[in-house]
Write a protein that holds these residues in place. Structure first.
Motif, PDB file in Angstrom:
ATOM      1  N   MET A 290      -6.878  -9.530  -0.027  1.00  0.00           N
ATOM      2  CA  MET A 290      -7.021  -8.905  -1.454  1.00  0.00           C
ATOM      3  C   MET A 290      -7.888  -7.614  -1.307  1.00  0.00           C
ATOM      4  N   TRP A 291      -8.947  -7.997  -0.090  1.00  0.00           N
ATOM      5  CA  TRP A 291      -9.873  -6.900   0.065  1.00  0.00           C
ATOM      6  C   TRP A 291      -9.266  -5.510   0.557  1.00  0.00           C
ATOM      7  N   TYR A 292      -8.337  -5.782   1.677  1.00  0.00           N
ATOM      8  CA  TYR A 292      -7.577  -4.608   2.132  1.00  0.00           C
ATOM      9  C   TYR A 292      -6.562  -4.027   1.450  1.00  0.00           C
ATOM     10  N   LEU A 293      -6.058  -4.983   0.510  1.00  0.00           N
ATOM     11  CA  LEU A 293      -4.826  -4.306  -0.309  1.00  0.00           C
ATOM     12  C   LEU A 293      -5.446  -3.654  -1.483  1.00  0.00           C
ATOM     13  N   ILE A 294      -6.574  -3.942  -2.033  1.00  0.00           N
ATOM     14  CA  ILE A 294      -7.278  -3.292  -3.025  1.00  0.00           C
ATOM     15  C   ILE A 294      -7.767  -2.023  -2.552  1.00  0.00           C
ATOM     16  N   PHE A 295      -8.478  -1.926  -1.627  1.00  0.00           N
ATOM     17  CA  PHE A 295      -8.876  -0.578  -1.156  1.00  0.00           C
ATOM     18  C   PHE A 295      -8.113   0.313  -0.511  1.00  0.00           C
ATOM     19  N   TYR A 296      -7.099  -0.210  -0.015  1.00  0.00           N
ATOM     20  CA  TYR A 296      -5.776   0.586   0.694  1.00  0.00           C
ATOM     21  C   TYR A 296      -4.998   1.269  -0.495  1.00  0.00           C
ATOM     22  N   CYS A 297      -4.761   0.286  -1.589  1.00  0.00           N
ATOM     23  CA  CYS A 297      -4.064   0.869  -2.813  1.00  0.00           C
ATOM     24  C   CYS A 297      -5.062   2.171  -3.444  1.00  0.00           C
ATOM     25  N   MET A 298      -6.316   1.924  -3.708  1.00  0.00           N
ATOM     26  CA  MET A 298      -7.156   2.679  -4.326  1.00  0.00           C
ATOM     27  C   MET A 298      -7.345   3.837  -3.662  1.00  0.00           C
ATOM     28  N   PHE A 299      -7.393   3.772  -2.204  1.00  0.00           N
ATOM     29  CA  PHE A 299      -7.474   5.094  -1.507  1.00  0.00           C
ATOM     30  C   PHE A 299      -6.259   5.961  -1.577  1.00  0.00           C
ATOM     31  N   GLN A 300      -4.787   5.223  -1.517  1.00  0.00           N
ATOM     32  CA  GLN A 300      -3.781   5.829  -1.791  1.00  0.00           C
ATOM     33  C   GLN A 300      -3.702   6.690  -3.041  1.00  0.00           C
ATOM     34  N   THR A 301      -4.179   5.962  -4.073  1.00  0.00           N
ATOM     35  CA  THR A 301      -4.391   6.848  -5.389  1.00  0.00           C
ATOM     36  C   THR A 301      -5.109   7.937  -5.390  1.00  0.00           C
ATOM     37  N   LEU A 302      -6.252   7.715  -4.638  1.00  0.00           N
ATOM     38  CA  LEU A 302      -7.110   8.891  -4.903  1.00  0.00           C
ATOM     39  C   LEU A 302      -6.620  10.018  -4.033  1.00  0.00           C
TER      40      LEU A 302
ATOM     41  N   GLY B  85       0.800  -1.339   0.198  1.00  0.00           N
ATOM     42  CA  GLY B  85      -0.124  -0.019  -0.015  1.00  0.00           C
ATOM     43  C   GLY B  85       0.827   1.257  -0.123  1.00  0.00           C
ATOM     44  N   ARG B  86       1.897   1.230   0.803  1.00  0.00           N
ATOM     45  CA  ARG B  86       2.774   2.562   0.981  1.00  0.00           C
ATOM     46  C   ARG B  86       3.606   2.658  -0.247  1.00  0.00           C
ATOM     47  N   ALA B  87       4.147   1.543  -0.769  1.00  0.00           N
ATOM     48  CA  ALA B  87       4.805   1.649  -2.036  1.00  0.00           C
ATOM     49  C   ALA B  87       4.092   2.054  -3.188  1.00  0.00           C
ATOM     50  N   TRP B  88       2.795   1.468  -3.259  1.00  0.00           N
ATOM     51  CA  TRP B  88       1.990   1.857  -4.457  1.00  0.00           C
ATOM     52  C   TRP B  88       1.615   3.318  -4.202  1.00  0.00           C
ATOM     53  N   ASP B  89       1.446   3.882  -2.886  1.00  0.00           N
ATOM     54  CA  ASP B  89       1.306   5.052  -2.743  1.00  0.00           C
ATOM     55  C   ASP B  89       2.468   6.203  -3.320  1.00  0.00           C
ATOM     56  N   ALA B  90       3.641   5.599  -3.128  1.00  0.00           N
ATOM     57  CA  ALA B  90       4.770   6.121  -3.527  1.00  0.00           C
ATOM     58  C   ALA B  90       4.794   6.332  -4.990  1.00  0.00           C
ATOM     59  N   VAL B  91       4.578   5.087  -5.606  1.00  0.00           N
ATOM     60  CA  VAL B  91       4.689   5.338  -7.202  1.00  0.00           C
ATOM     61  C   VAL B  91       3.521   6.143  -7.666  1.00  0.00           C
ATOM     62  N   THR B  92       2.357   6.377  -6.961  1.00  0.00           N
ATOM     63  CA  THR B  92       1.495   7.104  -7.812  1.00  0.00           C
ATOM     64  C   THR B  92       1.699   8.730  -7.728  1.00  0.00           C
ATOM     65  N   ASP B  93       2.623   9.031  -6.619  1.00  0.00           N
ATOM     66  CA  ASP B  93       2.861  10.566  -6.564  1.00  0.00           C
ATOM     67  C   ASP B  93       3.577  11.066  -7.990  1.00  0.00           C
ATOM     68  N   PRO B  94       4.597  10.367  -8.438  1.00  0.00           N
ATOM     69  CA  PRO B  94       5.371  10.817  -9.504  1.00  0.00           C
ATOM     70  C   PRO B  94       4.317  10.605 -10.898  1.00  0.00           C
ATOM     71  N   MET B  95       3.465   9.618 -10.766  1.00  0.00           N
ATOM     72  CA  MET B  95       2.548   9.469 -11.872  1.00  0.00           C
ATOM     73  C   MET B  95       1.407  10.589 -11.999  1.00  0.00           C
ATOM     74  N   VAL B  96       1.052  10.884 -10.881  1.00  0.00           N
ATOM     75  CA  VAL B  96       0.054  12.139 -10.734  1.00  0.00           C
ATOM     76  C   VAL B  96       0.631  13.454 -11.054  1.00  0.00           C
ATOM     77  N   GLY B  97       1.909  13.382 -10.555  1.00  0.00           N
ATOM     78  CA  GLY B  97       2.691  14.569 -11.210  1.00  0.00           C
ATOM     79  C   GLY B  97       2.861  14.601 -12.545  1.00  0.00           C
ATOM     80  N   PHE B  98       3.053  13.668 -13.355  1.00  0.00           N
ATOM     81  CA  PHE B  98       3.239  13.523 -14.557  1.00  0.00           C
ATOM     82  C   PHE B  98       2.014  14.068 -15.340  1.00  0.00           C
ATOM     83  N   PHE B  99       0.906  13.441 -15.029  1.00  0.00           N
ATOM     84  CA  PHE B  99      -0.363  13.940 -15.512  1.00  0.00           C
ATOM     85  C   PHE B  99      -0.664  15.443 -15.220  1.00  0.00           C
TER      86      PHE B  99
END
Length: 480
Positions: free
Chosen positions: A110-122, A54-68
């Motif tokens: 998988m439930w917690y992993l999906i929604f944790y990553c989804m929240f971190q992205t949003l 969850g934290r690693a995915w959160d980290a990856v989404t930051d530069p992705m969002v910065g790009f967009f």
């Protein structure tokens, strides 16, 4: 200069926008680990995977969002504000589902992993543009610094709200624990433990789960309210960033320029280690208070004392960095946590001493909150002077700072939860083996102290002193 001045109302509305990230982040940081282990009853190994991924995915989404964001065209609402507005409702829904225990025998991980990553992205789609908004509210450095101080005060207040709402609602419900039976090691011990688990799963544990969901609903409502205040009360100024055209920015060219800027690399490296120290403390403090110190029914109040102390001392650090300089504030503010981190594990468990240490540690937490966001605009100004023809890289600066700290946080939380598993952590146990208590002491004291010392050593290389900062300010004014 008078045209660039911000009203108090504008600064407050801007500052309120920082609360959702801190409220939800504090609730997740302090309570998610103990929730996954003792309420959702996941194996520590799977809990460590959820926290790390969850934290690693959160980290990856930051530069992705910065790009967009760097590719986003200006609209009549601005370039950053639409990201903040449209991500909010989906972020609130996914946040609520993190604190829901699904009635399924398999697939909980998988439930917690999906929604944790989804929240971190949003929440990243909210926070990266909000962080970059600092550069779009005024061209005056003093106004940006003042708005940042307002923001940090509200953000630390947000951590107080997150701690208070989550802690007090959940703390008022007694989570049942399991006494380790004396017959462990006998052939029928596993059967006995299973029966004991089934007995304790009813009643109080259901109340605890409902309390977590109620707290999530309250925090979600605050998230929406803060987003509305920000979108209504703040005007994104296109001219504040000195944009001259609508030409799309080359993200990768901008990224190369940013990552080659020495002051930026030195700043984020220093804060990487100091932030990591406080994140380790945050992630393991609830378990440390519950099991090592034995304050099962007090830990939420101890966390609240830390956050209240931090909130009240933000204005002190704002005055201090104005009077003595930001680099001096880093050394004094962050190093002040070291003696108290040592004291809390050296002394015998004592509630009064623990509260005193909590209040003192909160003073250092305030400095750790304020200083990175106060110093990043200085680095961006320094970059603009060296690259006057390069525009719209603010989101890259902010997103990659957050990327490095979040990725390191994910690694540290995953390793710390795995360490507890190897030490023999007992899910929902009323007490833990001595090896677990020793591991918790290392995770909230020895390791953070070492990381803080390493971060402060790296800050010796940071080149922007007060004298250079003032020269940069004058040079930018002349350039404009």
């Amino acid at each position: 200069e008078s045209r660039e001045r911000l009203s108090v109302c504008s600064k407050v509305c801007y500052a309120v926008g920082g609360a959702p990230y801190q409220i939800t982040g504090c609730a997740l940081g302090f309570f998610l680990q103990i929730y996954l282990l003792d309420v959702a009853q996941l194996d520590p190994f799977y809990a460590s995977i959820i926290l790390f991924v969850g934290r690693a995915w959160d980290a990856v989404t930051d530069p992705m969002v910065g790009f967009f964001i760097s590719k986003t065209s200006w609209t009549r609402f601005g370039r950053l504000m639409p990201w903040i507005i449209f991500s909010t409702p989906f972020a609130v829904i996914s946040y609520f589902l993190i604190w829901f225990v699904p009635d399924i025998s398999t697939g909980q991980v998988m439930w917690y992993l999906i929604f944790y990553c989804m929240f971190q992205t949003l929440v990243t789609c909210f926070h990266v543009p909000y962080s970059a908004l600092t550069m779009f509210i005024s061209r005056e450095q003093s106004e940006r610094d003042s708005a940042t101080a307002y923001r940090m005060t509200v953000e630390v207040l947000g951590t107080v709200l997150g701690t208070a709402i989550q802690g007090q609602i959940v703390g008022n419900v007694v989570t049942p624990c399991i006494e380790t039976p004396l017959f462990i090691g006998k052939t029928n011990s596993s059967v006995a433990m299973e029966e004991l688990n089934m007995t304790h799963d009813t009643g109080l544990l259901t109340d605890t789960r409902n309390a977590y969901m109620f707290a999530a609903g309250v925090i979600g409502g605050l998230y929406i309210l803060c987003a509305l205040i920000l979108s209504v009360g703040v005007r994104e100024k296109r001219e504040a960033s000195d944009l001259q055209s609508d030409e799309p920015v080359s993200f990768f060219r901008g990224l190369k320029l940013v990552m080659n800027h020495g002051a930026y690399i030195k700043l984020i490296t220093g804060f990487l280690f100091t932030s990591l120290a406080f994140m380790l403390l945050e992630g393991n403090f609830a378990l440390f208070c519950t099991y090592t110190l034995g304050f099962r029914n007090e830990f939420q109040n101890i966390l609240l004392a830390i956050m209240l102390s931090a909130t009240l001392t933000i204005p002190l650090w704002q005055w201090f960095l104005t009077r003595f300089g930001k680099k001096t504030a880093v050394y004094v503010g962050i190093s002040s946590a070291i003696p108290f981190l040592i004291l809390v594990v050296v002394l015998d468990s004592n509630l009064i001493v623990t509260y005193i240490v909590a209040v003192a540690a909160g003073i250092s937490v305030a400095a750790a909150f304020l200083l990175p966001w106060s110093m990043l605009p200085d680095v961006i100004d320094d970059f603009k002077l060296q690259h006057p023809d390069s525009h719209s890289h603010e989101a890259i600066f902010f997103s990659f700072y957050v990327f490095f700290t979040k990725f390191a946080s994910g690694v540290s939380l995953g390793i710390s939860t795995l360490s507890l598993d190897f030490a023999g952590y007992q899910t929902r146990g009323c007490s833990q083996p001595s090896e677990v208590n020793f591991t918790l002491k290392m995770l909230v004291s020895a390791v953070p102290v070492g990381l803080i010392l390493l971060g402060l050593l790296l800050f010796k290389l940071y080149p922007i002193t007060e004298e250079k900062r003032k020269k940069n300010k004058k040079a930018l004014q002349d350039l404009r």
